[in-house]
Scaffold this motif. Structure first.
Motif, PDB file in Angstrom:
ATOM      1  N   HIS A   1      43.362  54.279  45.337  1.00 50.26           N
ATOM      2  CA  HIS A   1      43.510  54.433  46.093  1.00 50.26           C
ATOM      3  C   HIS A   1      42.150  53.588  47.782  1.00 50.26           C
ATOM      4  CE1 HIS A   1      47.387  57.402  46.500  1.00 50.26           C
ATOM      5  NE2 HIS A   1      46.838  57.116  45.756  1.00 50.26           N
ATOM      6  N   ASN A   2      40.983  53.017  46.645  1.00 48.11           N
ATOM      7  CA  ASN A   2      39.754  52.359  47.435  1.00 48.11           C
ATOM      8  C   ASN A   2      40.814  50.677  47.514  1.00 48.11           C
ATOM      9  OD1 ASN A   2      37.960  50.468  47.993  1.00 48.11           O
ATOM     10  ND2 ASN A   2      36.415  52.431  46.929  1.00 48.11           N
ATOM     11  N   PRO A   3      40.637  50.721  49.716  1.00 49.49           N
ATOM     12  CA  PRO A   3      41.564  49.649  49.674  1.00 49.49           C
ATOM     13  C   PRO A   3      40.838  48.793  48.719  1.00 49.49           C
ATOM     14  CG  PRO A   3      40.080  50.233  51.478  1.00 49.49           C
ATOM     15  CD  PRO A   3      40.284  51.339  50.362  1.00 49.49           C
ATOM     16  N   ASP A   4      39.595  48.401  48.447  1.00 51.59           N
ATOM     17  CA  ASP A   4      38.859  46.920  47.840  1.00 51.59           C
ATOM     18  C   ASP A   4      38.437  46.967  46.568  1.00 51.59           C
ATOM     19  OD1 ASP A   4      37.367  46.637  50.228  1.00 51.59           O
ATOM     20  OD2 ASP A   4      36.055  48.330  50.574  1.00 51.59           O
ATOM     21  N   ALA A   5      39.335  48.029  45.669  1.00 55.45           N
ATOM     22  CA  ALA A   5      39.244  48.082  43.923  1.00 55.45           C
ATOM     23  C   ALA A   5      41.149  48.121  43.779  1.00 55.45           C
ATOM     24  CB  ALA A   5      39.199  49.992  43.745  1.00 55.45           C
ATOM     25  N   PRO A   6      41.101  47.228  42.642  1.00 50.58           N
ATOM     26  CA  PRO A   6      43.267  47.112  42.086  1.00 50.58           C
ATOM     27  C   PRO A   6      43.323  49.171  41.203  1.00 50.58           C
ATOM     28  CG  PRO A   6      41.464  46.073  40.590  1.00 50.58           C
ATOM     29  CD  PRO A   6      40.456  46.559  41.989  1.00 50.58           C
ATOM     30  N   ASP A   7      44.556  48.401  41.437  1.00 47.54           N
ATOM     31  CA  ASP A   7      45.599  49.618  40.275  1.00 47.54           C
ATOM     32  C   ASP A   7      45.428  49.093  39.089  1.00 47.54           C
ATOM     33  OD1 ASP A   7      46.134  51.741  42.755  1.00 47.54           O
ATOM     34  OD2 ASP A   7      47.568  50.305  42.887  1.00 47.54           O
ATOM     35  N   GLY A   8      45.359  50.277  38.230  1.00 45.49           N
ATOM     36  CA  GLY A   8      45.359  50.071  36.857  1.00 45.49           C
ATOM     37  C   GLY A   8      44.331  50.068  35.727  1.00 45.49           C
ATOM     38  N   ALA A   9      44.532  50.998  34.809  1.00 48.06           N
ATOM     39  CA  ALA A   9      42.495  50.898  34.866  1.00 48.06           C
ATOM     40  C   ALA A   9      42.162  49.703  33.814  1.00 48.06           C
ATOM     41  CB  ALA A   9      43.139  52.373  33.378  1.00 48.06           C
ATOM     42  N   GLU A  10      43.143  48.976  33.264  1.00 50.26           N
ATOM     43  CA  GLU A  10      42.358  47.662  33.019  1.00 50.26           C
ATOM     44  C   GLU A  10      41.628  46.902  34.476  1.00 50.26           C
ATOM     45  OE1 GLU A  10      43.872  43.232  31.303  1.00 50.26           O
ATOM     46  OE2 GLU A  10      44.822  45.372  30.355  1.00 50.26           O
ATOM     47  N   ALA A  11      42.349  47.053  35.592  1.00 50.42           N
ATOM     48  CA  ALA A  11      41.289  45.985  36.661  1.00 50.42           C
ATOM     49  C   ALA A  11      40.606  46.799  36.773  1.00 50.42           C
ATOM     50  CB  ALA A  11      42.914  45.778  37.415  1.00 50.42           C
ATOM     51  N   ALA A  12      40.449  48.026  36.668  1.00 54.90           N
ATOM     52  CA  ALA A  12      39.307  49.113  37.199  1.00 54.90           C
ATOM     53  C   ALA A  12      37.694  48.535  36.802  1.00 54.90           C
ATOM     54  CB  ALA A  12      39.512  50.422  37.594  1.00 54.90           C
ATOM     55  N   VAL A  13      38.284  48.822  35.029  1.00 57.88           N
ATOM     56  CA  VAL A  13      37.475  47.812  34.095  1.00 57.88           C
ATOM     57  C   VAL A  13      36.226  47.015  34.257  1.00 57.88           C
ATOM     58  CG1 VAL A  13      36.770  47.777  31.505  1.00 57.88           C
ATOM     59  CG2 VAL A  13      38.540  49.980  32.009  1.00 57.88           C
ATOM     60  N   THR A  14      37.607  46.108  34.525  1.00 59.76           N
ATOM     61  CA  THR A  14      37.187  45.111  35.527  1.00 59.76           C
ATOM     62  C   THR A  14      35.857  44.890  36.248  1.00 59.76           C
ATOM     63  OG1 THR A  14      38.867  44.134  33.830  1.00 59.76           O
ATOM     64  CG2 THR A  14      37.707  42.384  35.486  1.00 59.76           C
ATOM     65  N   ALA A  15      36.449  45.396  37.385  1.00 61.98           N
ATOM     66  CA  ALA A  15      36.170  45.816  38.936  1.00 61.98           C
ATOM     67  C   ALA A  15      35.049  46.123  38.405  1.00 61.98           C
ATOM     68  CB  ALA A  15      36.942  46.269  39.456  1.00 61.98           C
ATOM     69  N   LEU A  16      34.860  47.824  37.898  1.00 59.72           N
ATOM     70  CA  LEU A  16      33.552  48.502  38.405  1.00 59.72           C
ATOM     71  C   LEU A  16      32.270  47.809  36.921  1.00 59.72           C
ATOM     72  CD1 LEU A  16      34.551  51.882  37.552  1.00 59.72           C
ATOM     73  CD2 LEU A  16      33.964  50.587  39.362  1.00 59.72           C
ATOM     74  N   GLY A  17      32.819  46.611  35.496  1.00 59.90           N
ATOM     75  CA  GLY A  17      31.691  46.165  34.988  1.00 59.90           C
ATOM     76  C   GLY A  17      31.380  44.906  35.645  1.00 59.90           C
ATOM     77  N   ARG A  18      31.819  44.368  36.363  1.00 62.47           N
ATOM     78  CA  ARG A  18      31.524  43.278  37.317  1.00 62.47           C
ATOM     79  C   ARG A  18      30.201  43.957  38.092  1.00 62.47           C
ATOM     80  NH1 ARG A  18      36.680  41.298  37.756  1.00 62.47           N
ATOM     81  NH2 ARG A  18      36.787  41.362  39.986  1.00 62.47           N
ATOM     82  N   PHE A  19      30.446  45.038  38.490  1.00 54.59           N
ATOM     83  CA  PHE A  19      29.466  45.996  39.383  1.00 54.59           C
ATOM     84  C   PHE A  19      28.444  46.431  38.366  1.00 54.59           C
ATOM     85  CE2 PHE A  19      27.892  50.027  41.405  1.00 54.59           C
ATOM     86  CZ  PHE A  19      27.316  49.590  42.039  1.00 54.59           C
ATOM     87  N   GLN A  20      28.179  47.077  37.269  1.00 52.40           N
ATOM     88  CA  GLN A  20      27.722  47.493  36.381  1.00 52.40           C
ATOM     89  C   GLN A  20      26.697  45.606  35.837  1.00 52.40           C
ATOM     90  OE1 GLN A  20      29.433  50.344  33.793  1.00 52.40           O
ATOM     91  NE2 GLN A  20      28.972  51.797  34.931  1.00 52.40           N
ATOM     92  N   GLN A  21      27.603  45.080  35.982  1.00 50.31           N
ATOM     93  CA  GLN A  21      26.706  43.930  35.378  1.00 50.31           C
ATOM     94  C   GLN A  21      25.573  43.437  36.822  1.00 50.31           C
ATOM     95  OE1 GLN A  21      29.005  40.781  34.414  1.00 50.31           O
ATOM     96  NE2 GLN A  21      29.131  41.407  32.420  1.00 50.31           N
ATOM     97  N   GLN A  22      26.183  43.514  37.754  1.00 46.79           N
ATOM     98  CA  GLN A  22      25.801  43.424  39.659  1.00 46.79           C
ATOM     99  C   GLN A  22      24.249  44.129  39.584  1.00 46.79           C
ATOM    100  OE1 GLN A  22      27.733  43.192  43.121  1.00 46.79           O
ATOM    101  NE2 GLN A  22      25.906  42.261  43.408  1.00 46.79           N
ATOM    102  N   PHE A  23      24.352  45.679  39.222  1.00 47.08           N
ATOM    103  CA  PHE A  23      23.400  47.157  39.856  1.00 47.08           C
ATOM    104  C   PHE A  23      23.518  47.011  38.486  1.00 47.08           C
ATOM    105  CE2 PHE A  23      25.571  45.143  43.323  1.00 47.08           C
ATOM    106  CZ  PHE A  23      25.043  45.331  44.415  1.00 47.08           C
ATOM    107  N   PRO A  24      22.409  46.819  37.712  1.00 43.73           N
ATOM    108  CA  PRO A  24      22.392  47.919  36.114  1.00 43.73           C
ATOM    109  C   PRO A  24      21.585  49.134  35.840  1.00 43.73           C
ATOM    110  CG  PRO A  24      21.432  45.438  35.818  1.00 43.73           C
ATOM    111  CD  PRO A  24      21.774  45.652  37.582  1.00 43.73           C
TER     112      PRO A  24
END
Length: 148
Positions: free
Chosen positions: A60-83
């Motif tokens: 339900h976050n308007p800046d995040a996609p639906d689906g587990a696979e899409a969430a892993v991709t988006a959060l993975g980028r976040f974790q790379q940016q902010f380790p």
């Protein structure tokens, strides 16, 4: 006599339903805590989503996609940016299939961070839905009360 027996059976049935609801809320609470520990503390996103999240996860976050696979991709980028990102659970509440977390998130140890309320819905042992509310932690507070 029949009325007393029927009343007793109804009372037992309602008590068992309440016990089952409490047990469900407790197991859902632990499932969500296990998920955030693996995903955000141990930073094992793929494993966490594979183990705890439904493939058709609704975000339900308007800046995040639906689906587990899409969430892993988006959060993975976040974790790379902010380790050094820190996800510290301060409070947990649960009711039936909903689990609420009050979290202090920080991109580094010296960051004042953000207050996060993460809300998860669990169905059949999987996280199926997520909402969040995020507020910056101010350096000064008019109320003089801490956010955590």
């Amino acid at each position: 006599m029949k009325t007393i027996l029927a009343s007793s059976l109804l009372s037992i049935s309602l008590s068992l339903s309440a016990i089952n609801a409490q047990a469900g809320a407790s197991s859902n609470r632990q499932l969500v805590l296990d998920f955030v520990e693996l995903a955000f503390v141990e930073k094992q996103l793929y494993e966490a989503f594979d183990r705890y999240v439904a493939p058709d996860y609704v975000q339900h976050n308007p800046d995040a996609p639906d689906g587990a696979e899409a969430a892993v991709t988006a959060l993975g980028r976040f974790q790379q940016q902010f380790p050094l990102f820190i996800y510290e659970v301060k409070r947990v509440a649960s009711e039936n299939d909903i689990v609420f977390l009050h979290v202090h998130g920080k991109i580094s140890p010296e960051d004042t961070g953000v207050a996060i309320v993460d809300i998860f819905r669990v169905e059949k042992g999987r996280i199926v839905e997520h909402w969040d509310v995020i507020q910056s932690v101010p350096t000064e507070s008019i109320s003089q009360h801490p956010m955590f």
